[in-house]
Design a protein around this motif. Structure first.
Motif, short mmCIF file in Angstrom:
data_model
loop_
_atom_site.label_atom_id
_atom_site.label_comp_id
_atom_site.label_asym_id
_atom_site.label_seq_id
_atom_site.Cartn_x
_atom_site.Cartn_y
_atom_site.Cartn_z
N LEU A 161 0.79 -1.23 0.00
CA LEU A 161 0.00 0.00 0.00
C LEU A 161 0.82 1.28 0.00
CD1 LEU A 161 -2.44 -1.92 0.71
CD2 LEU A 161 -3.41 0.16 1.61
N PRO A 415 -2.07 8.22 4.90
CA PRO A 415 -0.70 8.31 4.37
C PRO A 415 -0.46 9.63 3.65
CG PRO A 415 -1.65 6.18 3.88
CD PRO A 415 -2.75 6.99 4.47
N LYS A 418 -3.73 13.54 5.56
CA LYS A 418 -5.03 14.13 5.84
C LYS A 418 -5.45 13.68 7.24
CE LYS A 418 -9.60 13.19 3.96
NZ LYS A 418 -10.23 12.44 2.89
N PRO A 439 -20.05 9.26 7.57
CA PRO A 439 -20.05 9.33 6.11
C PRO A 439 -18.85 8.61 5.49
CG PRO A 439 -19.63 11.50 7.11
CD PRO A 439 -19.89 10.56 8.22
N GLY A 443 -13.11 8.02 7.93
CA GLY A 443 -12.01 7.44 8.71
C GLY A 443 -12.39 6.24 9.57
N ARG A 449 -7.84 0.08 11.04
CA ARG A 449 -6.47 -0.20 10.57
C ARG A 449 -5.47 0.13 11.67
NH1 ARG A 449 -8.28 2.94 5.59
NH2 ARG A 449 -9.11 1.30 4.26
N TRP A 455 -1.79 0.78 10.42
CA TRP A 455 -1.40 2.18 10.32
C TRP A 455 -0.92 2.64 11.70
CZ3 TRP A 455 -5.35 5.73 7.34
CH2 TRP A 455 -5.49 5.28 6.02
N1 LIG Z 1 -3.90 3.93 1.27
C1 LIG Z 1 -4.30 5.19 1.40
N2 LIG Z 1 -3.53 6.18 0.95
C2 LIG Z 1 -3.93 7.47 1.08
N3 LIG Z 1 -5.09 7.84 1.63
C3 LIG Z 1 -5.91 6.89 2.10
C4 LIG Z 1 -5.56 5.51 2.00
N4 LIG Z 1 -6.56 4.79 2.53
C5 LIG Z 1 -7.50 5.68 2.95
N5 LIG Z 1 -7.09 6.93 2.69
C6 LIG Z 1 -7.80 8.17 3.00
O1 LIG Z 1 -8.46 7.99 4.21
C7 LIG Z 1 -9.82 8.41 4.07
C8 LIG Z 1 -10.65 7.57 5.00
O2 LIG Z 1 -10.68 6.25 4.51
P1 LIG Z 1 -11.51 5.13 5.27
O3 LIG Z 1 -11.34 3.89 4.50
O4 LIG Z 1 -11.13 5.11 6.70
O5 LIG Z 1 -13.00 5.68 5.13
P2 LIG Z 1 -14.35 5.07 5.68
O6 LIG Z 1 -14.91 6.03 6.66
O7 LIG Z 1 -14.15 3.68 6.16
O8 LIG Z 1 -15.19 5.11 4.35
P3 LIG Z 1 -16.31 4.09 3.79
O9 LIG Z 1 -17.55 4.37 4.56
O10 LIG Z 1 -16.45 4.48 2.38
O11 LIG Z 1 -15.79 2.71 3.98
C9 LIG Z 1 -10.13 8.25 2.59
O12 LIG Z 1 -11.04 9.21 2.17
C10 LIG Z 1 -8.80 8.49 1.93
O13 LIG Z 1 -8.68 9.88 1.66
#
Ligand SMILES: Nc1ncnc2c1ncn2[C@@H]1O[C@H](COP(=O)(O)OP(=O)(O)OP(=O)(O)O)[C@@H](O)[C@H]1O
Length: 641
Positions: A161, A415, A418, A439, A443, A449, A455
């Motif tokens: 990744l 990564p 953000k 939403p 995160g 993770r 992470w």
């Molecule tokens: N491998 C990565 N590299 C860079 N940014 C990442 C990576 N994985 C996730 N992100 C960033 O982290 C943010 C959050 O991701 P995450 O998978 O935690 O969202 P989520 O809340 O679980 O979304 P969903 O409801 O769609 O599953 C993403 O919008 C993306 O910008």
């Protein structure tokens, strides 16, 4: 408290990186700094690989290193060279006996020659055989070693990744190591035996024709090697790029196979074909560049070897024309010419063979760079993982403390830096079922993770209930990973330990619980192995249900689910969550589905701006001591702290 991931000082990657040439603590290798040429870095990397190959991987030098096959190969090569010397003298001996009409001598030379020829044929076959065994051993040692470093908790995930500079690690392991072994096999003999032979044949050449012979040959070699080393340099980089394109092209077809249905649904074949053609073009272009650059090198090689044969006659002509052999009869002169031609030609050929290795050396340098880069990236990850701030207050079998998961002012960044969650504080106890919602992209999965140690957290402190296996924390991801193996293997995955036995009755009971009883009819037996067929036999919803069999089998203290029921129908979904509830496992569940809310006690809601609200009662309990330990650092930094 136990540190989350402490790289063992005897880990395979440490073995690899412990070369004194590399001061990894002071200067951790930066994969970004790419250098793929025939330079000092190549020699350093090759030295490290050779050290690994000779040192062995499990302490047993004879069994797990290349020492034994390499020694056998060297002995055979030496024996072959001795016989080659006698074979090379055969023409001159025939000239001598035939020129002096010595019949008895003729029969003796004939039988001896037949014997030498037979021995050289057998010797060369055995030499080739032993060199292939050596290549096999090189491949085995390097592949096993790199697999031990790569396929281990967190590392494989992070390489794939976050190390985009390490293109196609799979290709580096499956193909580049094999090619490295083949190139090393080709090079090892000329580079090791040849220096000794050169000394011997130089002395012989000097003996027959004086100092001018060796002098001419050495000058000839120096000119050839200077030109070829100038021509090799750019090829190393091109071989590296070609291998990278090769991997991309193969991966494109692997993806096409994997997503054939999605592509078919969206009628994307034409676009995929254009992409495949483009990738092929890039690959062939890269291959063409290598071929183009190899042309002058090949020309130098050929010119060197053909001109060399004339040089050998020039060398012997000098003493003959100078009158050194004026008193010898013609048959003696023929014998001397033949013997000296063989010696000069062989000496030249040995020099040419060093020049010939130039092309192979450029290949070897390319493969060395690709293998070493992967090792170095893994080393960087290992160093990085040592800094992950997660503690394990609860040990297996300790009755005093109740297992819990605690977040103390945790900040999580992606990564790409953000900020996804800031200053999150909560404590989840057993029996306290947690529903995480929010939403898309807010995160939620990132929080899991971090809990899984995949992470790092940017700031704050996390406490988890011990890292000893699936019994404490079992993660169910959205897309279930189906292992290659039998139904029994699927349910007990990961079934490495000896305590992963499961009876047929238990399997039936788990299938019934998860409403998958019909799967028994799909397989020949619970022990019949299947490969990719699993993904065809089971729908995505059924695959998720099979993952629940694993959860019921492992009965973890905390079952952590990341939209693990997203493909399951609502009725079965609530049935499964109720069963988890009753089984005694504590659920920490990321879900967009609110229909099962009443099964949860705590609600963690993300708002998408880094804020997180925890509602319900018995969760927040900040441990001030733990807060003191919070560290603030760049979690994605590749350097040591
Ligand atoms: N491998 C990565 N590299 C860079 N940014 C990442 C990576 N994985 C996730 N992100 C960033 O982290 C943010 C959050 O991701 P995450 O998978 O935690 O969202 P989520 O809340 O679980 O979304 P969903 O409801 O769609 O599953 C993403 O919008 C993306 O910008």
């Amino acid at each position: 408290m136990e540190q989350f991931q402490t790289a063992s000082s005897t880990s395979p990657i440490d073995d690899y990186m412990s070369d004194p040439l590399l001061d990894r603590q002071a200067h951790p290798p930066a994969p970004q700094e790419k250098s793929h040429s025939f330079d000092r870095l190549f020699l350093k990397r090759l030295g490290r690989l050779l050290r690994l190959l000779f040192k062995g991987t499990d302490g047993s030098i004879l069994k797990s290193s290349i020492l034994l096959p390499y020694s056998i190969f060297l002995l055979l090569s030496c024996a072959v060279e001795v016989i080659v010397w006698f074979v090379g003298l055969i023409p001159s001996r025939f000239y001598a006996v035939l020129g002096s009409l010595d019949v008895e001598g003729y029969w003796k030379v004939l039988f001896q020659s037949l014997g030498f020829v037979f021995l050289v044929a057998v010797g060369k076959s055995l030499q080739t055989f032993s060199s292939k065994v050596l290549a096999l051993q090189i491949r085995r040692i390097l592949t096993e070693h790199i697999q031990a470093c790569y396929i281990k908790p967190k590392t494989i995930y992070r390489v794939l990744l976050f190390h985009e500079d390490i293109d196609n690690p799979d290709q580096r392991i499956t193909q580049d190591i094999d090619r490295f072994a083949e190139a090393a096999r080709d090079i090892v003999e000329p580079l090791v035996i040849t220096p000794a032979l050169i000394v011997y044949y130089t002395w012989k050449c000097w003996d027959v024709g004086g100092y001018l012979g060796p002098l001419f040959i050495y000058m000839y070699f120096v000119v050839g090697s200077v030109i070829s080393s100038y021509l090799i340099k750019p090829i190393v980089e091109l071989v590296f790029r070609k291998e990278s394109c090769e991997g991309d092209f193969r991966y494109l077809h692997v993806r096409l196979r994997e997503y054939a249905e999605s592509v078919a649904f969206s009628r994307g074949e034409k676009e995929e074909q254009i992409r495949a053609d483009k990738s092929l073009d890039t690959l062939l272009g890269a291959q063409r560049k290598v071929i183009n650059r190899e042309l002058p090198l090949e020309a130098v090689k050929q010119i060197h070897s053909y001109f060399g044969s004339i040089l050998s006659y020039i060398i012997i002509s000098i003493p003959i024309l100078a009158g050194k052999y004026d008193t010898s009869d013609p048959s003696k002169i023929s014998e001397i010419i033949s013997k000296n031609t063989f010696i000069s030609m062989y000496l030249l050929w040995k020099f040419s063979s060093i020049i010939e290795q130039a092309t192979k050396l450029s290949d070897l340098a390319g493969y060395t760079a690709r293998i070493s880069e992967l090792f170095e990236a893994i080393n960087v990850i290992d160093n990085d993982l040592e800094n992950v701030e997660i503690d394990y207050p609860y040990q297996d079998g300790s009755p005093e403390s109740e297992p819990f998961i605690a977040f103390d002012k945790v900040t999580i960044t992606s990564p790409s830096k953000k900020t996804l969650i800031s200053d999150f504080t909560a404590r989840f106890y057993t029996g306290n079922h947690v529903l995480i919602s929010g939403p898309n992209g807010s995160g939620k999965s990132s929080m899991l993770r971090v809990m899984a140690g995949l992470w790092p957290c940017a700031k704050g402190h996390i406490q988890l209930p011990s890292n000893h296996g699936q019994k404490n924390m079992y993660f169910l991801p959205q897309s279930s990973y189906l292992t290659f193996g039998s139904l029994r293997d699927q349910i007990t995955y990961p079934n490495l330990a000896s305590n992963t036995e499961i009876s047929d009755e238990e399997i039936r009971s788990l299938l019934k619980k998860t409403r998958l009883s019909h799967v028994e009819d799909l397989v020949d037996s619970f022990d019949t192995p299947y490969g990719n067929e699993w993904y065809k036999m089971l729908s995505p919803g059924e695959q998720q249900r099979l993952a629940f069999c694993r959860a019921f089998y492992w009965k973890p203290t905390f079952l952590i689910m990341d939209e693990a029921t997203s493909a399951i129908d609502e009725n079965t979904q609530s049935h499964l969550l109720k069963l988890v509830h009753e089984s005694g496992s504590t659920m920490i569940c990321v879900s967009h589905n609110s229909s099962t809310r009443d099964l949860f006690d705590t609600f963690v809601t993300f708002n998408g701006n880094g804020e997180c609200r925890v509602s319900h009662s018995q969760d927040i309990d900040i441990n001030d001591d733990a807060l003191d330990k919070a560290v603030l650092r760049d979690p994605w930094s590749l350097s040591d702290e």
